[in-house]
Design a protein around this motif. Structure first.
Motif, PDB file in Angstrom:
ATOM      1  N   ASP A  43       0.851  -1.198   0.000  1.00 23.51           N
ATOM      2  CA  ASP A  43       0.000   0.000   0.000  1.00 23.51           C
ATOM      3  C   ASP A  43       0.879   1.238   0.000  1.00 23.51           C
ATOM      4  O   ASP A  43       1.797   1.355   0.794  1.00 23.51           O
ATOM      5  N   GLY A  44       0.599   2.159  -0.872  1.00 26.51           N
ATOM      6  CA  GLY A  44       1.397   3.380  -0.964  1.00 26.51           C
ATOM      7  C   GLY A  44       2.494   3.247  -2.009  1.00 26.51           C
ATOM      8  O   GLY A  44       2.447   2.399  -2.889  1.00 26.51           O
ATOM      9  N   ALA A  45       3.500   4.083  -1.878  1.00 33.20           N
ATOM     10  CA  ALA A  45       4.576   4.158  -2.870  1.00 33.20           C
ATOM     11  C   ALA A  45       5.534   2.976  -2.755  1.00 33.20           C
ATOM     12  O   ALA A  45       5.714   2.400  -1.680  1.00 33.20           O
ATOM     13  N   THR A  46       6.149   2.630  -3.877  1.00 33.19           N
ATOM     14  CA  THR A  46       7.232   1.651  -3.877  1.00 33.19           C
ATOM     15  C   THR A  46       8.523   2.387  -3.578  1.00 33.19           C
ATOM     16  O   THR A  46       8.820   3.411  -4.185  1.00 33.19           O
ATOM     17  N   LEU A  47       9.288   1.854  -2.629  1.00 32.54           N
ATOM     18  CA  LEU A  47      10.544   2.464  -2.204  1.00 32.54           C
ATOM     19  C   LEU A  47      11.692   1.524  -2.551  1.00 32.54           C
ATOM     20  O   LEU A  47      11.571   0.316  -2.397  1.00 32.54           O
ATOM     21  N   VAL A  48      12.817   2.090  -2.984  1.00 32.11           N
ATOM     22  CA  VAL A  48      13.973   1.280  -3.393  1.00 32.11           C
ATOM     23  C   VAL A  48      15.233   1.937  -2.861  1.00 32.11           C
ATOM     24  O   VAL A  48      15.356   3.166  -2.869  1.00 32.11           O
ATOM     25  N   GLY A  49      16.184   1.108  -2.413  1.00 31.50           N
ATOM     26  CA  GLY A  49      17.444   1.684  -1.969  1.00 31.50           C
ATOM     27  C   GLY A  49      18.425   0.661  -1.449  1.00 31.50           C
ATOM     28  O   GLY A  49      18.118  -0.529  -1.335  1.00 31.50           O
ATOM     29  N   PRO A  50      19.626   1.122  -1.122  1.00 32.87           N
ATOM     30  CA  PRO A  50      20.665   0.242  -0.591  1.00 32.87           C
ATOM     31  C   PRO A  50      20.323  -0.220   0.826  1.00 32.87           C
ATOM     32  O   PRO A  50      19.583   0.453   1.552  1.00 32.87           O
ATOM     33  N   HIS A  51      20.901  -1.355   1.176  1.00 28.93           N
ATOM     34  CA  HIS A  51      20.509  -2.042   2.394  1.00 28.93           C
ATOM     35  C   HIS A  51      21.701  -2.834   2.915  1.00 28.93           C
ATOM     36  O   HIS A  51      22.461  -3.409   2.127  1.00 28.93           O
ATOM     37  N   VAL A  52      21.882  -2.863   4.225  1.00 28.29           N
ATOM     38  CA  VAL A  52      22.946  -3.668   4.830  1.00 28.29           C
ATOM     39  C   VAL A  52      22.380  -4.408   6.038  1.00 28.29           C
ATOM     40  O   VAL A  52      21.536  -3.885   6.762  1.00 28.29           O
ATOM     41  N   HIS A  54      23.908  -6.858   9.267  1.00 21.49           N
ATOM     42  CA  HIS A  54      25.129  -7.329   9.919  1.00 21.49           C
ATOM     43  C   HIS A  54      24.762  -8.149  11.153  1.00 21.49           C
ATOM     44  O   HIS A  54      23.934  -7.719  11.959  1.00 21.49           O
ATOM     45  N   PHE A  55      25.382  -9.331  11.281  1.00 21.25           N
ATOM     46  CA  PHE A  55      25.160 -10.187  12.446  1.00 21.25           C
ATOM     47  C   PHE A  55      26.152  -9.821  13.539  1.00 21.25           C
ATOM     48  O   PHE A  55      27.357  -9.841  13.327  1.00 21.25           O
ATOM     49  N   PHE A  56      25.612  -9.528  14.729  1.00 19.78           N
ATOM     50  CA  PHE A  56      26.435  -9.231  15.888  1.00 19.78           C
ATOM     51  C   PHE A  56      26.768 -10.504  16.656  1.00 19.78           C
ATOM     52  O   PHE A  56      27.757 -10.567  17.373  1.00 19.78           O
ATOM     53  N   SER A  57      25.912 -11.518  16.504  1.00 20.52           N
ATOM     54  CA  SER A  57      26.134 -12.848  17.062  1.00 20.52           C
ATOM     55  C   SER A  57      25.357 -13.818  16.180  1.00 20.52           C
ATOM     56  O   SER A  57      24.715 -13.403  15.211  1.00 20.52           O
ATOM     57  N   ARG A  58      25.378 -15.096  16.524  1.00 21.95           N
ATOM     58  CA  ARG A  58      24.753 -16.116  15.676  1.00 21.95           C
ATOM     59  C   ARG A  58      23.300 -15.808  15.314  1.00 21.95           C
ATOM     60  O   ARG A  58      22.880 -16.026  14.191  1.00 21.95           O
ATOM     61  N   ASN A  59      22.509 -15.306  16.257  1.00 15.20           N
ATOM     62  CA  ASN A  59      21.086 -15.087  16.014  1.00 15.20           C
ATOM     63  C   ASN A  59      20.654 -13.620  16.034  1.00 15.20           C
ATOM     64  O   ASN A  59      19.482 -13.329  15.849  1.00 15.20           O
ATOM     65  N   ASN A  60      21.551 -12.694  16.257  1.00 13.93           N
ATOM     66  CA  ASN A  60      21.193 -11.287  16.420  1.00 13.93           C
ATOM     67  C   ASN A  60      21.828 -10.427  15.334  1.00 13.93           C
ATOM     68  O   ASN A  60      23.048 -10.420  15.193  1.00 13.93           O
ATOM     69  N   ALA A  61      20.963  -9.714  14.616  1.00 18.97           N
ATOM     70  CA  ALA A  61      21.444  -8.903  13.501  1.00 18.97           C
ATOM     71  C   ALA A  61      20.826  -7.513  13.527  1.00 18.97           C
ATOM     72  O   ALA A  61      19.742  -7.306  14.077  1.00 18.97           O
ATOM     73  N   GLY A  62      21.518  -6.581  12.919  1.00 16.00           N
ATOM     74  CA  GLY A  62      21.010  -5.240  12.708  1.00 16.00           C
ATOM     75  C   GLY A  62      20.869  -4.991  11.224  1.00 16.00           C
ATOM     76  O   GLY A  62      21.639  -5.513  10.420  1.00 16.00           O
ATOM     77  N   GLU A  63      19.873  -4.225  10.852  1.00 21.31           N
ATOM     78  CA  GLU A  63      19.606  -3.918   9.454  1.00 21.31           C
ATOM     79  C   GLU A  63      19.490  -2.403   9.311  1.00 21.31           C
ATOM     80  O   GLU A  63      18.899  -1.744  10.166  1.00 21.31           O
ATOM     81  N   PHE A  64      20.043  -1.869   8.237  1.00 21.96           N
ATOM     82  CA  PHE A  64      19.913  -0.446   7.960  1.00 21.96           C
ATOM     83  C   PHE A  64      19.648  -0.262   6.468  1.00 21.96           C
ATOM     84  O   PHE A  64      20.282  -0.914   5.639  1.00 21.96           O
ATOM     85  N   ALA A  65      18.702   0.618   6.144  1.00 23.84           N
ATOM     86  CA  ALA A  65      18.367   0.880   4.739  1.00 23.84           C
ATOM     87  C   ALA A  65      18.100   2.361   4.529  1.00 23.84           C
ATOM     88  O   ALA A  65      17.597   3.048   5.416  1.00 23.84           O
ATOM     89  N   VAL A  66      18.457   2.838   3.356  1.00 23.00           N
ATOM     90  CA  VAL A  66      18.106   4.178   2.895  1.00 23.00           C
ATOM     91  C   VAL A  66      17.262   3.958   1.646  1.00 23.00           C
ATOM     92  O   VAL A  66      17.757   3.432   0.648  1.00 23.00           O
ATOM     93  N   LEU A  67      15.991   4.340   1.725  1.00 30.33           N
ATOM     94  CA  LEU A  67      15.061   4.076   0.638  1.00 30.33           C
ATOM     95  C   LEU A  67      14.587   5.392   0.022  1.00 30.33           C
ATOM     96  O   LEU A  67      14.415   6.392   0.730  1.00 30.33           O
ATOM     97  N   PHE A  68      14.347   5.353  -1.275  1.00 30.98           N
ATOM     98  CA  PHE A  68      13.933   6.536  -2.014  1.00 30.98           C
ATOM     99  C   PHE A  68      12.647   6.237  -2.769  1.00 30.98           C
ATOM    100  O   PHE A  68      12.488   5.151  -3.319  1.00 30.98           O
ATOM    101  N   GLY A  69      11.744   7.204  -2.805  1.00 27.45           N
ATOM    102  CA  GLY A  69      10.530   7.052  -3.581  1.00 27.45           C
ATOM    103  C   GLY A  69       9.474   8.050  -3.166  1.00 27.45           C
ATOM    104  O   GLY A  69       9.449   8.510  -2.023  1.00 27.45           O
ATOM    105  N   SER A  70       8.617   8.401  -4.093  1.00 25.96           N
ATOM    106  CA  SER A  70       7.467   9.270  -3.846  1.00 25.96           C
ATOM    107  C   SER A  70       7.849  10.607  -3.201  1.00 25.96           C
ATOM    108  O   SER A  70       7.197  11.073  -2.281  1.00 25.96           O
ATOM    109  N   GLY A  71       8.960  11.184  -3.647  1.00 27.01           N
ATOM    110  CA  GLY A  71       9.374  12.488  -3.152  1.00 27.01           C
ATOM    111  C   GLY A  71       9.884  12.486  -1.724  1.00 27.01           C
ATOM    112  O   GLY A  71       9.828  13.509  -1.044  1.00 27.01           O
ATOM    113  N   ALA A  72      10.369  11.338  -1.253  1.00 28.23           N
ATOM    114  CA  ALA A  72      10.849  11.254   0.126  1.00 28.23           C
ATOM    115  C   ALA A  72      12.082  10.358   0.215  1.00 28.23           C
ATOM    116  O   ALA A  72      12.324   9.523  -0.654  1.00 28.23           O
TER     117      ALA A  72
END
Length: 161
Positions: A43-52, A54-72
């Protein structure tokens, strides 16, 4: 669309170059870090961008993304708890998580959001590639008001190292 293809090409090139710097985890189901392209649709705009991710341990990870679309421009950070499926599903894992987001909208406004996430992650055995699909509903907070968008999904590809 041309910019998204260029971004994917650059991301894959950088990721493949970096893949020789770190060994993959011995379980074969995980990786240390993955860099790729995230497409956020629904629902809403489609957003696209780079994404990373990273696992800090076997089961714990962090995710970061910068997404672009719909003037934002949208910045997202998430925590994931990830675990492999049992049996013969080598490389296939599930994850649950949550995280905040900031959207910088054309015209100067900034919108805060929070999103839970539930998804599947497939690290292709023997290859430095990972595919993922998730459900990421979002609660938006703006101008003393709020809104909920249930039908949002993420899909993408990462080069792992």
């Amino acid at each position: 669309m041309k910019n998204a293809v260029k971004l994917l090409g650059i991301t894959m090139f950088l990721g493949l170059g970096l893949s020789n710097l770190n060994a993959q985890r011995s379980s074969g189901s995980y990786y240390n870090t993955g860099i790729g392209l995230l497409v956020d649709v629904g629902d809403g705009a489609t957003l696209v961008g780079p994404h990373v991710k990273h696992f800090f341990s076997r089961n714990n990870a962090g995710e970061f993304a910068v997404l672009f679309g719909s003037g934002a421009t949208h910045l997202n950070a998430m925590y994931h708890y990830q675990s492999a499926f049992g049996g013969n599903a080598r490389g296939l894992a599930w994850y649950l998580g949550v995280g905040p987001g900031l959207s910088f909208v054309k015209g100067g406004s900034t919108v805060f959001s929070i999103a839970p996430v539930a998804g599947i992650d497939f690290k292709i055995p023997g290859a430095p590639l990972d595919l993922f699909f998730d459900w990421r509903p979002r609660v938006w907070f703006y101008s003393g008001n709020s809104d909920f968008t249930a039908a949002r999904f993420g899909l993408g590809v990462r080069v792992t190292f």
